[in-house]
Write an enzyme that holds these catalytic residues in place. Structure first.
Site, PDB file in Angstrom:
ATOM      1  N   CYS A  14     -27.301  60.716   8.782  1.00  0.00           N
ATOM      2  CA  CYS A  14     -26.324  60.891   9.875  1.00  0.00           C
ATOM      3  C   CYS A  14     -24.954  61.240   9.325  1.00  0.00           C
ATOM      4  O   CYS A  14     -23.918  60.772   9.822  1.00  0.00           O
ATOM      5  CB  CYS A  14     -26.239  59.633  10.746  1.00  0.00           C
ATOM      6  N   HIS A  57     -19.687  59.056   9.215  1.00  0.00           N
ATOM      7  CA  HIS A  57     -20.994  59.028   9.870  1.00  0.00           C
ATOM      8  C   HIS A  57     -20.861  59.804  11.191  1.00  0.00           C
ATOM      9  O   HIS A  57     -19.770  59.857  11.770  1.00  0.00           O
ATOM     10  CB  HIS A  57     -21.334  57.557  10.140  1.00  0.00           C
ATOM     11  N   LYS A 111     -26.966  45.467  10.486  1.00  0.00           N
ATOM     12  CA  LYS A 111     -26.763  45.739   9.053  1.00  0.00           C
ATOM     13  C   LYS A 111     -26.267  44.474   8.339  1.00  0.00           C
ATOM     14  O   LYS A 111     -26.161  44.444   7.121  1.00  0.00           O
ATOM     15  CB  LYS A 111     -25.750  46.863   8.862  1.00  0.00           C
ATOM     16  N   ASP A 166     -14.114  52.029  10.708  1.00  0.00           N
ATOM     17  CA  ASP A 166     -15.558  51.844  10.902  1.00  0.00           C
ATOM     18  C   ASP A 166     -16.067  50.985   9.739  1.00  0.00           C
ATOM     19  O   ASP A 166     -16.167  51.438   8.604  1.00  0.00           O
ATOM     20  CB  ASP A 166     -16.217  53.239  10.918  1.00  0.00           C
ATOM     21  N   GLN A 226     -20.647  49.625   7.067  1.00  0.00           N
ATOM     22  CA  GLN A 226     -21.207  49.378   5.737  1.00  0.00           C
ATOM     23  C   GLN A 226     -20.358  48.396   4.931  1.00  0.00           C
ATOM     24  O   GLN A 226     -20.780  47.935   3.881  1.00  0.00           O
ATOM     25  CB  GLN A 226     -21.320  50.693   4.946  1.00  0.00           C
TER      26      GLN A 226
HETATM   27  N1  PLP Z   1     -20.914  54.093  10.671  1.00  0.00           N
HETATM   28  C1  PLP Z   1     -21.520  53.975   9.489  1.00  0.00           C
HETATM   29  C2  PLP Z   1     -20.719  54.111   8.224  1.00  0.00           C
HETATM   30  C3  PLP Z   1     -22.889  53.729   9.428  1.00  0.00           C
HETATM   31  O1  PLP Z   1     -23.489  53.618   8.244  1.00  0.00           O
HETATM   32  C4  PLP Z   1     -23.619  53.617  10.638  1.00  0.00           C
HETATM   33  C5  PLP Z   1     -25.085  53.432  10.614  1.00  0.00           C
HETATM   34  O2  PLP Z   1     -25.765  53.806   9.694  1.00  0.00           O
HETATM   35  C6  PLP Z   1     -22.939  53.729  11.840  1.00  0.00           C
HETATM   36  C7  PLP Z   1     -21.584  53.971  11.823  1.00  0.00           C
HETATM   37  C8  PLP Z   1     -23.646  53.617  13.149  1.00  0.00           C
HETATM   38  O3  PLP Z   1     -24.100  52.309  13.329  1.00  0.00           O
HETATM   39  P1  PLP Z   1     -25.069  51.931  14.539  1.00  0.00           P
HETATM   40  O4  PLP Z   1     -26.208  52.906  14.497  1.00  0.00           O
HETATM   41  O5  PLP Z   1     -25.486  50.531  14.241  1.00  0.00           O
HETATM   42  O6  PLP Z   1     -24.263  52.040  15.778  1.00  0.00           O
END
Ligand code: PLP
Length: 415
Positions: A373, A132, A235, A209, A212
């Site tokens: 993203c 992401h 999420k 990370d 998900q």
């Molecule tokens: N990493 C992953 C795999 C994501 O799917 C997302 C959000 O869609 C993020 C990071 C970023 O999360 P946040 O916008 O809640 O900080």
């Protein structure tokens, strides 16, 4: 730390919890709402909505510094929520959990407080090709400052990490590896324990990370073996604006603060300040108090249903959706990894994903259309964007059927 499992609610199937989510009872264009965008942000159960409201209604006050009862109650509830997050992640110690705004802030915190001071020109940070943007851009920023280099282990045609390639890129200049547990664009579940073990063998610290992964089936930081792990509350059926970074205490203890201000100090003079121990060192300013408390309730909620049961339910929906989508002529699924979570990305010949999204919305089907993203993933597969359906615990086969029927309407419309 002993993990305290909340009382399990197994009298209802996973999807029977749909009734806990008030928004899902609201029709969309006179149809039942098929909400298939939980990977972007999940809906909230009544208990989470109520917990936040009750905090403001009954015992809200700023935390940690009040001597009066309201402040003590708020502080206790906030710190209890930290303990719940620690249990959720099987963290050895609740002091290793830092409340942040979400995954993005957690990664930025590690980038600036842990990695930045260790980097020099020519050093490398290793990521995968399915990150992401929030696990790309912070590393680019620290690389720009230090002359370090971002190294990417590419994604295979099926949308998987190539472990051999990943291992081979861990060299003497690699100072950090940061990898996604479950890809938001492809649904791939990565073998993170193996990737972390490979990094450890090369003496490289790691961040995973889990944005998900935590909502899909949970995560155990001790089993994964990483040094840092993070996720976002919104999420996980919790409030937005709150998330958590877990880090090994031994590392957190030696890290510089990410931001300065109130709440994170031991003392301040004009000449110099001394910082509080973690986690307070990384929680400058008044935090999202009610949000953290709401997140704690969301953690109780998913643990009572059982994260493994939720993962299995979404896995079953993924299988059903994959089979049904494959029946549609001209539809191509992007990401066919052997291990996938409840995310399915696809393109339809001759129709832009945004047009699909607009027509689906008229049919009461909420999906995401765009690059999610993860623009480098789109480039890798040669598409500008995809349609993405993602599942939460409240989704059913009827939601998948609504998606498929609406896609046939799209095909009719575009002839
Ligand atoms: N990493 C992953 C795999 C994501 O799917 C997302 C959000 O869609 C993020 C990071 C970023 O999360 P946040 O916008 O809640 O900080």
């Amino acid at each position: 730390m002993s993990s305290v499992e909340p009382v399990k609610d197994t009298t209802r199937s996973v999807a029977e919890h749909r009734g806990d989510f008030p928004i899902l009872a609201r029709p969309m264009n006179d149809r039942p709402l098929a909400f298939l965008d939980s990977a972007a942000s999940a809906q909230k159960p009544e208990c989470v909505i109520e917990a936040e409201a009750r905090c403001y209604r009954e015992y809200y006050a700023n935390i940690h510094r009040g001597v009066y009862q309201l402040s003590q109650r708020s502080t206790d509830a906030y710190e209890r929520a930290r303990g719940k997050v620690a249990e959720l992640l099987n963290a050895p110690d609740a002091r290793e959990v830092v409340f942040v705004r979400g995954t993005t802030e957690a990664i930025n915190l590690v980038a600036w407080s842990f990695v930045r001071p260790r980097l020099g020109p020519g050093d490398e940070i290793l990521i995968t090709g399915m990150e992401h943007h929030s696990n790309i851009v912070p590393w680019q920023l620290v690389c720009e400052e230090t002359g370090a280099k971002l190294v990417v282990s590419p994604v295979t045609d099926d949308g998987e990490v190539d472990l051999e390639d990943f291992r081979a890129r861990l060299g003497p200049r690699t100072k950090f590896a940061s990898v996604v547990h479950v890809s938001n664009a492809l649904g791939t579940i990565n073998p993170v324990a193996e990737m972390v073990a490979a990094a450890q063998a090369a003496d490289v610290p790691t961040l995973v990370d889990g944005a998900q992964a935590v909502p899909h089936g949970g995560a155990d930081v001790q089993a994964i073996g990483c040094d840092f792990y993070c996720f976002s509350g919104h999420k996980l059926y919790g409030p937005s604006g709150i998330g958590a970074l877990w880090g090994r205490y031994e590392l957190l203890r030696h890290m510089r603060p990410y931001q300065g201000g109130g709440e994170m100090i031991r003392y301040v003079t004009f000449e110099k300040s001394a910082f509080a121990a973690p986690p307070q060192r990384f929680e400058a300013g008044t935090p999202n108090i009610a949000g953290a408390i709401g997140l704690g309730v969301a953690v109780d909620y998913v643990r009572a249903i059982g994260l493994e049961r939720i993962g299995a339910h979404e896995g079953e929906l993924l299988e059903y959706a994959t089979a049904r989508l494959r029946e549609i002529d001209g539809l191509r699924i992007i990401g066919n990894a052997r291990e996938k979570a409840g995310v399915i990305s696809f393109v339809l010949d001759g129709v832009h994903p945004h047009d699909i999204g607009t027509i689906l919305d008229q049919e009461g089907v909420a999906i995401r259309a765009g690059h999610h993203c993860a623009q480098p993933v789109m480039d890798r597969f040669g598409v500008p964007a995809t349609v993405r359906a993602s599942f939460g615990l409240y989704n059913t086969r009827e939601d998948v059927d609504a998606l498929v029927n609406a896609l046939y309407r799209v095909k009719e419309f575009f002839g």
